[in-house]
Design an enzyme around this catalytic site. Structure first.
Site, PDB file in Angstrom:
ATOM      1  N   GLY A  39       4.594  -2.767 -19.714  1.00  0.00           N
ATOM      2  CA  GLY A  39       5.012  -1.512 -19.852  1.00  0.00           C
ATOM      3  C   GLY A  39       3.936  -0.494 -18.789  1.00  0.00           C
ATOM      4  N   SER A  40       3.760   0.501 -19.372  1.00  0.00           N
ATOM      5  CA  SER A  40       3.020   1.415 -18.553  1.00  0.00           C
ATOM      6  C   SER A  40       1.665   1.011 -17.983  1.00  0.00           C
ATOM      7  CB  SER A  40       2.982   2.836 -19.212  1.00  0.00           C
ATOM      8  OG  SER A  40       4.061   3.505 -19.071  1.00  0.00           O
TER       9      SER A  40
END
Length: 541
Positions: A215-216
């Site tokens: 993810g981020s």
């Protein structure tokens, strides 16, 4: 008559020489083959005929040996078995050895030549030295903080000392008690079947053998690539990024859950995890430089050992521009182990160098004399010191002003990055909550710890799950333990990951098979589908 006596004597001499030659062949030349023959139980009897050496954490043994009085005399015992199982593994008379019990077996069993002052004499006499000791790099307070922080949730924590690569914590939950596999009775086989059949895979070492969509948290890599290649020269300048962003070669829009991402600066986009900005930056950097930067951080490394083998983290080297955009925000087929993401955070904290992570500080004989020592080793230079300094400021802003407020520690500078990764078919799986960070005490000259936390089944409603809310408090506890602040500091409040504004979409396959080099058994996979090029609106949650 004398002639016949001489002939008989000569024949006897020849036979004696032949007998000696054959004895030497059996004992020296063929000795190893006979030792390894499965029908030869003498090796097993000798192996378990003396106490096994201990694995030490914080100067104290977390393993032991119990005298059973049976033919395989000594059984392995474990102190706080589930707490240290991802590190020690198990030593079973029935099922063999895993993790440190496997890679350090020579020292622990007394067969390593380093333990003997006269190894050749031991080969001749078949003598066995007493088992030695393996001193780990673990910080017991950090290990316990990570274990208690995860609690009953599925997840993992890895913590590293940035300046050296020493692994300070390595936790995987749910865990298991390795002592259940010691011995030869039916209870051992029952425990083996039960552990391997458990749906939550307690024997899977999620910290090093399971890969997840990052993810981020992967935006740390993308930001470093953008700064290193000159795509971004000023972190406060506009990035000319539209919101929504149309994935190249498609009609699909990539959107954000947070406001203000249109043409946002790198600083703002990093603080609030703007997917559109980082997807465009990844495309602007290009596949070659994105791949090169990811590899410099440790992605696609199939030979990483700590000393047992870690699963390789993945950043695809063949991508079209739409896939590159998604991969640059930790989606599509981008996958990482918690250990890998701790290495990413540690690289930022250490001035851009990626240190080889290691778990064994030194190996000692029973007399306490060190026979081998492990020291810091630089694997790669992921970015320049100047870029690393700018990345440290960006990660610090995430904690002071952005989505990582729950990781703040009074008396220390903390940098972090949140992540909330979707997975499964059509992204319907419960999101993974990520947080990576580093911490430096105000009175220290350098960061003391870098941490990565992933929580598979965050205890919240799907829409409320976030790296800042679920994983950051665990990372904070680990950092406090390493800094010596364990009893201080309450929740800093707030700080989700922009409402969970990043996800995983794509054909991700989890890594979890762990039988190589005795790594823990079990496997896990998360399969997604689609690459966001089929039209419509792609909106990570």
């Amino acid at each position: 008559m004398t002639k016949y006596i001489r002939r008989a004597a000569a024949l006897c001499a020849v036979l004696l020489v032949a007998l000696l030659v054959n004895a030497a062949r059996v004992q020296v030349v063929r000795g190893g083959a006979y030792d390894d023959n499965p029908a030869n139980r003498r090796q097993s009897i000798a192996r378990y005929g003396q106490p096994r050496g201990d694995i030490l954490v914080g100067g104290r043994p977390v393993t032991g040996s119990r005298d059973t009085g049976e033919q395989l005399r000594y059984e392995r015992t474990y102190t706080d078995g589930p707490l240290y199982a991802p590190v020690t593994g198990f030593a079973s008379q029935v099922y063999g050895r895993t993790s440190l019990e496997s890679t350090e077996d020579g020292i622990l069993s007394g067969t390593d030549p380093m333990l003997s002052p006269l190894p050749l004499w031991n080969d001749v006499t078949r003598a066995r030295n007493p088992g030695g000791q393996v001193v780990t790099t673990l910080d017991p307070a950090a290990q316990r903080a990570a274990y208690e922080g995860l609690g009953r949730r599925r997840g993992a924590v890895a913590a590293i000392q940035p300046s050296t690569g020493r692994i300070l914590a390595l936790v995987s939950t749910p865990s298991y008690d390795p002592g259940l596999l010691s011995g030869t009775g039916t209870a051992v086989t029952d425990a083996w079947r039960r552990l391997n059949a458990a749906p939550d895979k307690p024997m899977l070492n999620r910290a090093i053998r399971q890969t997840y969509p990052p993810g981020s948290t992967f935006k740390v890599v993308t930001a470093a690539a953008a700064l290193e290649t000159g795509v971004v020269t000023d972190v406060d300048d506009s990035t000319d990024s539209p919101d929504p962003y149309t994935l190249p070669g498609s009609t699909t829009w990539l959107t954000n859950e947070t406001e203000g991402c249109a043409d946002a600066s790198l600083r703002y986009a990093f603080e609030w995890s703007c997917n559109t900005v980082f997807a465009k930056l990844g495309v602007d950097v290009g596949l070659r430089d994105m791949t090169r930067t990811a590899a410099a951080f440790g992605f696609n490394d199939k030979k990483l050992r700590i000393p047992f083998l870690a699963a390789p983290s993945n950043f695809d080297t063949r991508l079209d521009r739409a896939q590159l955009a998604l991969s640059s925000i930790g989606q599509f087929d981008t996958r990482a182990t918690p250990l890998q993401m701790a290495m990413v955070s540690a690289a930022v904290a250490s001035g851009g160098t990626v240190k080889s992570p290691y778990l064994v500080e030194r190996r000692k004989g029973l007399d306490g004399m060190t026979v081998a020592r492990t020291g810091p080793r630089t694997l790669r230079q992921a970015m320049s010191p100047a870029t690393a300094a700018r990345m440290r400021r960006l990660m610090t802003d995430v904690v002071t002003d952005g989505t990582g407020a729950n990781a703040a520690i009074p008396g220390a500078t903390v940098g972090g990055k949140t992540g909330t990764a979707q997975h499964g078919i059509d992204n319907l799986g419960l999101p993974y909550a990520w947080f990576i960070s580093w911490a430096q005490a105000d009175d220290s000259l350098q960061p003391a710890v870098a941490v990565a936390v992933v929580v598979e089944d965050a205890a919240a409603d799907r829409g409320d799950i976030s790296g800042g809310g679920d994983a950051a408090p665990i990372a904070r506890s680990v950092m406090e333990a390493v800094l010596g602040f364990r009893d201080g500091g309450g929740d800093a409040g707030g700080g989700g990951d922009a409402g969970g504004n990043d996800s995983n979409s794509g054909n991700g396959n989890g890594n979890g098979n762990g039988n190589e080099d005795g790594s823990d058994n079990g496997n896990g996979s998360d399969n997604g589908s689609g690459d966001g090029r089929h039209g419509g609106r792609f909106r990570p949650e």
